[in-house]
Design an enzyme around this catalytic site. Structure first.
Site, PDB file in Angstrom:
ATOM      1  N   ASP A 293      47.063  45.105  51.251  1.00 31.46           N
ATOM      2  CA  ASP A 293      46.022  45.834  51.977  1.00 31.46           C
ATOM      3  C   ASP A 293      46.390  45.413  53.507  1.00 31.46           C
ATOM      4  OD1 ASP A 293      45.868  42.615  51.836  1.00 31.46           O
ATOM      5  OD2 ASP A 293      43.846  43.134  50.029  1.00 31.46           O
TER       6      ASP A 293
ATOM      7  N   ASN B  99      34.159  37.216  44.124  1.00 31.33           N
ATOM      8  CA  ASN B  99      33.682  38.194  43.406  1.00 31.33           C
ATOM      9  C   ASN B  99      34.099  39.702  42.498  1.00 31.33           C
ATOM     10  OD1 ASN B  99      34.807  39.802  45.286  1.00 31.33           O
ATOM     11  ND2 ASN B  99      32.924  40.074  45.713  1.00 31.33           N
TER      12      ASN B  99
ATOM     13  N   HIS C 115      37.196  40.001  43.322  1.00 29.43           N
ATOM     14  CA  HIS C 115      38.085  41.456  43.966  1.00 29.43           C
ATOM     15  C   HIS C 115      39.484  41.188  43.633  1.00 29.43           C
ATOM     16  CE1 HIS C 115      37.544  39.402  47.870  1.00 29.43           C
ATOM     17  NE2 HIS C 115      38.876  40.035  47.724  1.00 29.43           N
TER      18      HIS C 115
ATOM     19  N   GLU D   4      36.609  45.846  45.497  1.00 29.73           N
ATOM     20  CA  GLU D   4      35.385  45.400  45.449  1.00 29.73           C
ATOM     21  C   GLU D   4      35.468  45.379  43.767  1.00 29.73           C
ATOM     22  OE1 GLU D   4      34.744  42.949  47.686  1.00 29.73           O
ATOM     23  OE2 GLU D   4      34.909  43.555  49.723  1.00 29.73           O
TER      24      GLU D   4
END
Length: 251
Positions: free
Chosen positions: A67, A136, A138, A143
């Site tokens: 990313d 979380n 990811h 996400e």
């Protein structure tokens, strides 16, 4: 899924570095998917140290990063171009023409996503993807709620992700709201995947991956249950919620 327990972050970094070093050394050509963030820093440091002691043949090594933030120039200290140059590419001596990172300044981000996917395909896909995991769940910047069928795409970052990454920026307001990320479908097409998880904030995500019963887009990391060659490197804090951790940890 193979799980490798470590006493602490330092041991985890050494274990993962040895694994990847041996993976690269055993192949004349190799294409890697690479992560950023805090967890991989020790892994990169140890990989560079192994290379210095017994140098890898780097001419057949190609990398694709997972990313990059949208809106940051490559020379920005907060960009993942800068991060990778600092922590791996320059210390390893890897020619930059053998590395690939999404262009965060692309005028047409959607076209950049397509270009990136085509470049991965042109190199024959990914042999090994190294992942971190967010609190979380990811992976990359995929996400919660991201379809497992997505390929490289533009993502709006969850507020929890921006807050977790704010320590790398002057303030929370300076953290970009969007990024380009390799999609879960692309990640799952890799021949092999390893996941690095360190610290108590990752324990819930690790639990959902290893002992949770659901494969759910609300915990993107659970997509790895669908791959048959996954190795997970955990330290004790990341493994804290696992029922089997006490019996299988390294001494």
């Amino acid at each position: 899924m193979e799980i490798i327990y470590a006493r602490d972050y330092e041991q985890l970094s050494k274990q993962a570095a040895r694994y990847v070093y041996q993976f690269v050394a055993s192949r004349p050509k190799v294409t890697l998917g690479l992560p950023t963030g805090e967890t991989p820093i020790g892994f990169y440091r140890e990989l560079v140290a192994l290379h210095r002691d017994n140098q890898l043949q780097l001419d057949g090594m190609v990398t694709f990063n997972l990313d990059e933030y949208l809106g940051l120039p490559p020379q920005s200290p907060q960009s993942y171009h800068f991060y990778m140059n600092r922590h791996l590419f320059e210390p390893l001596g890897l020619p930059l023409e053998q590395t690939h990172i999404p262009n965060g300044l692309a005028k047409d981000p959607e076209a950049e996503c397509q270009r990136y996917e085509e470049e991965i395909r042109r190199h024959g896909g990914l042999d090994l993807v190294i992942l971190g995991v967010g609190r979380n769940g990811h992976i990359g910047f995929n996400e919660p709620g991201t379809s497992f069928d997505r390929r490289t795409h533009v993502v709006t970052l969850a507020e929890s992700t921006r807050q977790a990454n704010a320590r790398f920026f002057p303030s929370l307001e300076d953290v970009p709201t969007q990024a380009i990320t390799m999609g879960i479908a692309t990640i799952l097409e890799a021949d092999e995947i390893i996941l690095l998880a360190s610290g108590s904030t990752k324990a819930e995500a690790v639990y959902h991956l290893i002992e949770g019963h659901k494969v759910t887009e609300q915990w993107p990391v659970t997509a790895l249950k669908r791959h048959d060659r996954v190795t997970v490197f955990l330290d004790r804090e990341a493994a804290a919620l696992l029922s089997t951790a006490k019996e299988t940890r390294s001494p």
